[in-house]
Design an enzyme around this catalytic site. Structure first.
Site, short mmCIF file in Angstrom:
data_model
loop_
_atom_site.label_atom_id
_atom_site.label_comp_id
_atom_site.label_asym_id
_atom_site.label_seq_id
_atom_site.Cartn_x
_atom_site.Cartn_y
_atom_site.Cartn_z
N ASP A 93 0.74 -1.14 -0.03
CA ASP A 93 -0.04 -0.01 0.16
C ASP A 93 0.74 1.29 -0.10
OD1 ASP A 93 -2.33 -1.74 0.10
OD2 ASP A 93 -2.07 -1.83 2.33
N GLY A 110 1.52 2.96 -2.42
CA GLY A 110 1.14 3.73 -3.73
C GLY A 110 1.76 3.52 -4.88
N LYS A 111 1.76 2.00 -5.13
CA LYS A 111 2.42 1.46 -6.38
C LYS A 111 1.33 1.84 -7.39
CE LYS A 111 2.45 -2.26 -4.24
NZ LYS A 111 2.11 -1.98 -2.90
N LYS A 127 -0.69 4.36 -8.02
CA LYS A 127 -0.42 5.55 -8.48
C LYS A 127 0.93 5.69 -9.35
CE LYS A 127 0.72 10.18 -7.80
NZ LYS A 127 0.73 11.58 -7.23
N GLY A 173 -4.77 -4.40 -3.74
CA GLY A 173 -5.67 -3.33 -4.24
C GLY A 173 -4.84 -1.99 -4.44
N HIS A 174 -4.77 -1.61 -5.69
CA HIS A 174 -4.12 -0.57 -6.33
C HIS A 174 -5.00 0.66 -6.70
CE1 HIS A 174 -0.48 -3.54 -7.23
NE2 HIS A 174 -0.75 -3.48 -5.88
N GLN A 188 1.96 -6.14 -3.31
CA GLN A 188 2.18 -6.23 -1.79
C GLN A 188 3.56 -5.36 -1.67
OE1 GLN A 188 1.29 -9.53 -3.41
NE2 GLN A 188 -0.64 -8.78 -3.08
N THR A 247 -8.67 -3.46 -0.19
CA THR A 247 -9.01 -5.27 -0.55
C THR A 247 -10.02 -5.36 0.44
OG1 THR A 247 -7.00 -5.51 -1.70
CG2 THR A 247 -8.52 -7.33 -1.01
N ARG A 289 -5.47 0.43 8.20
CA ARG A 289 -4.36 0.24 8.33
C ARG A 289 -3.42 0.71 9.38
NH1 ARG A 289 -3.55 2.48 2.02
NH2 ARG A 289 -4.39 0.77 1.35
N ASP A 326 2.80 14.84 1.44
CA ASP A 326 1.97 15.78 1.73
C ASP A 326 1.21 15.31 2.95
OD1 ASP A 326 0.87 13.87 -0.20
OD2 ASP A 326 -0.98 14.54 0.43
P1 GDP Z 1 -0.69 0.35 -3.66
O1 GDP Z 1 -1.35 -0.97 -3.00
O2 GDP Z 1 0.72 0.30 -3.44
O3 GDP Z 1 -1.18 0.63 -4.89
O4 GDP Z 1 -1.36 1.43 -2.66
P2 GDP Z 1 -3.02 1.79 -2.23
O5 GDP Z 1 -3.72 2.06 -3.41
O6 GDP Z 1 -3.38 0.55 -1.70
O7 GDP Z 1 -2.86 2.82 -1.27
C1 GDP Z 1 -2.51 4.02 -1.24
C2 GDP Z 1 -3.47 5.12 -1.32
O8 GDP Z 1 -2.71 6.34 -1.13
C3 GDP Z 1 -4.42 5.17 -2.28
O9 GDP Z 1 -5.56 5.73 -1.68
C4 GDP Z 1 -3.72 6.52 -3.22
O10 GDP Z 1 -4.74 6.97 -3.69
C5 GDP Z 1 -3.07 7.22 -2.12
N1 GDP Z 1 -2.07 8.11 -2.59
C6 GDP Z 1 -0.96 7.64 -3.36
N2 GDP Z 1 0.05 8.47 -3.37
C7 GDP Z 1 -0.44 9.46 -2.65
C8 GDP Z 1 0.20 10.73 -2.21
O11 GDP Z 1 1.31 11.12 -2.69
N3 GDP Z 1 -0.52 11.63 -1.32
C9 GDP Z 1 -1.51 11.03 -0.85
N4 GDP Z 1 -2.13 11.88 0.03
N5 GDP Z 1 -2.29 9.89 -1.13
C10 GDP Z 1 -1.61 9.16 -2.05
P1 IMO Z 2 -1.03 -4.24 -2.25
O1 IMO Z 2 -0.44 -4.94 -3.52
C1 IMO Z 2 -0.99 -4.43 2.14
C2 IMO Z 2 -1.10 -8.57 3.90
C3 IMO Z 2 -2.20 -9.08 4.37
C4 IMO Z 2 -1.67 -9.83 5.54
C5 IMO Z 2 -0.45 -10.66 4.67
C6 IMO Z 2 -0.89 -12.04 4.10
O2 IMO Z 2 -2.25 -3.45 -2.31
O3 IMO Z 2 0.04 -3.39 -1.57
P2 IMO Z 2 -2.66 -12.80 2.00
O4 IMO Z 2 -4.02 -12.43 1.66
O5 IMO Z 2 -1.64 -12.02 1.08
O6 IMO Z 2 -2.23 -14.26 2.45
O7 IMO Z 2 -2.23 -11.89 3.41
O8 IMO Z 2 -0.29 -9.87 3.59
N1 IMO Z 2 -1.22 -8.11 2.28
C7 IMO Z 2 -1.20 -6.80 2.14
N2 IMO Z 2 -1.08 -5.62 2.69
N3 IMO Z 2 -1.09 -4.49 0.86
C8 IMO Z 2 -1.28 -5.63 -0.09
O9 IMO Z 2 -1.37 -5.45 -1.55
C9 IMO Z 2 -1.44 -6.78 0.51
N4 IMO Z 2 -1.55 -8.08 0.11
C10 IMO Z 2 -1.36 -9.07 1.24
O10 IMO Z 2 -3.12 -8.16 5.10
O11 IMO Z 2 -0.93 -9.39 6.37
MG MG Z 3 -3.01 -1.64 -1.72
#
Ligand code: GDP
Ligand code: IMO
Ligand code: MG
Length: 425
Positions: free
Chosen positions: A13, A15-16, A18, A40-41, A220, A296, A301, A329
């Site tokens: 999570d 911010g991949k 984005k 969940g991206h 992840q 997801t 968090r 930010d």
């Molecule tokens: P990922 O799994 O690495 O793709 O990240 P997620 O989408 O799960 O979580 C990142 C969250 O942070 C999302 O709600 C994005 O819209 C948000 N986000 C990404 N980059 C930035 C940033 O630079 N600033 C802020 N405020 N939010 C961001």
């Molecule tokens: P993105 O790609 C954050 C965490 C779960 C749990 C552990 C094992 O959005 O960054 P699993 O279902 O994979 O067997 O769960 O890994 N986890 C994540 N945490 N971002 C994710 O994906 C994750 N995918 C799995 O919360 O701790």
């Molecule tokens: Mg995510």
């Protein structure tokens, strides 16, 4: 550079989604190489939010081909519902989605087992319950069903029979639909998915040979890696950059550059050690301001300060060329920002993750306190316009893990990103 790998440098999570969406503006192809619908991206475009679980984050750009590589595990129902939802929103992937025939399917018995094991185990990992662990277990046990099996009905039947016979030996694997029901369902699904199933390794290599720009999108994060993460509190795949070669079927020399996305503070979903976790009002403020709710599972968090110790491990095992620091930010209002630079463990100071890793539960963070910049960075578009203290913070991170900062994200929108180098030249 014609191929770039984007990985999460922390616990996911970062911010991949984005960052991949931003770079997809000039990419010809985006390839997911690990994990499944546990990811969940999030991508924000003109107030529209897209959350992608299986489909690569290049989807929202019309030009980029989207590939689900052999290293992924695919929940076919989830994939089709994501595909249909994008179609409904005007995003047509019919000619630019490709699924590896070698990718394994997540089947109902995997999801049932994930839930049941979580419920019964002494070590509740807090998984996403998407069947990821059990699907990878069956892959390595050689009782998996692959996407290519959808192309041959007889083969599908044989593989399912073997998978069911294998799973029935496991007690406590939950309730799941019988073989006939699953077979009939997969036969129907096969009609829709078959046109997308190809040898994606061939396809990706061809594009690289043609000099096209290919992005590899990790899911992840490094600290969730089944080898290098905080085992057993990890996922069941390898979210690290070298796995892009295996999970997509390219040679390691074809990976030109690796960028690690690093959140300017730290979060984690699910169980496991988190030395800098803030169980306080400050932690709650970070959660609120950062919108830190899992995309997801909807779980809150856990939040804390940036920790350089796991980041050093991340720099090393990924072979990072650069960092993309995200969510800078979110720290705009803080007077002081602590960063963990070492751990105290049983009277000693250590600067690497302890062995055995279980000692992570005992370590106490040693912080260096950096001054906050207390001004709005969300509309800054170049390095020189960032407040001096924000620049100092970023330099501190870069020096702390020995990797330069290549990009800085200052908001959810596509335009809220500052690149310090041209990634695709
Ligand atoms: P990922 O799994 O690495 O793709 O990240 P997620 O989408 O799960 O979580 C990142 C969250 O942070 C999302 O709600 C994005 O819209 C948000 N986000 C990404 N980059 C930035 C940033 O630079 N600033 C802020 N405020 N939010 C961001
Ligand atoms: P993105 O790609 C954050 C965490 C779960 C749990 C552990 C094992 O959005 O960054 P699993 O279902 O994979 O067997 O769960 O890994 N986890 C994540 N945490 N971002 C994710 O994906 C994750 N995918 C799995 O919360 O701790
Ligand atoms: Mg995510």
């Amino acid at each position: 550079m014609s191929s770039v790998v984007i990985v999460g440098a922390q616990w996911g999570d970062e911010g991949k989604g984005k960052v991949v969406d931003c770079l997809s503006e000039s990419a010809d192809m985006v390839v997911r190489f690990n994990g499944g619908a546990n990811a969940g991206h999030t991508i924000i475009v003109d107030d529209e939010e897209y959350v992608l679980h299986l489909i690569p984050s290049g989807a929202i750009r019309e030009k980029a081909d989207c590939v689900i590589g052999n290293g992924c595990v695919i929940d076919a129902d989830q994939l089709l519902s994501e595909y249909d939802e994008l179609m409904r929103r005007g995003i047509d992937l019919s000619k630019r989605l490709f699924i590896s025939g070698f990718a394994h399917l997540v089947l109902p018995h995997h999801k049932a087992a994930d839930g049941a094991w979580e419920g019964n185990s002494k070590v509740a990992l807090g998984t996403t319950k998407r069947g990821i662990g059990p699907a990878y277990c069956d892959k390595y046990a050689r009782f998996g069903v692959r996407a290519e099996d959808l192309l041959e009905e007889k083969d599908l039947r044989n593989k399912l029979e073997a998978a069911y016979a294998y799973r029935s030996r496991w007690s406590g694997s939950g309730e799941y639909p019988g073989l006939e029901e699953v077979f009939e369902h997969l036969r129907k699904i096969a009609k829709r998915l078959s046109p997308f199933i190809v040898d994606t390794s061939l396809l990706i290599n061809k594009r690289i040979d043609e000099g096209k720009r290919v992005l590899f999108e990790g899911a992840q994060g490094t600290l969730l890696d089944v080898d290098f993460g905080t085992y057993p509190y990890v996922t069941s795949s390898n979210p690290v950059a070298p796995y892009a070669a295996i999970g997509a079927g390219v040679g390691i020399r074809q990976l030109d550059m690796t960028l690690g996305v690093v959140k300017a503070y730290l979060t984690r979903v699910g169980t496991g050690p988190f030395p800098t976790e803030l169980d306080s009002e400050v932690g709650e403020k970070l959660r609120q301001q950062g919108g830190e709710v899992g995309r997801t599972t909807g779980r809150d968090r856990r939040t804390g300060w940036l920790d350089l110790i796991p980041l050093r491990l991340s720099a090393r095992v990924n072979g990072l060329d650069g960092l993309v620091v995200s969510k800078l930010d979110v720290l705009d209002s803080y007077e002081e920002i602590p960063v963990c630079v070492a751990y105290k463990l049983r009277g000693k100071t250590i600067t690497e993750i302890p062995l055995p890793v279980v000692l992570m539960d005992e370590v106490e963070p040693v912080y260096e306190i950096l001054p906050g910049w207390q001004s709005d960075t969300s509309e800054v578009t170049k390095w020189s316009d960032l407040p001096a203290k924000a620049q100092e913070y970023l330099k501190f991170i870069a020096e702390g893990c020995g990797i330069p900062v290549s990009g800085i994200s200052v908001g959810q929108r596509r335009d809220q990103i500052i690149w310090l180098e041209e990634v695709f030249q």
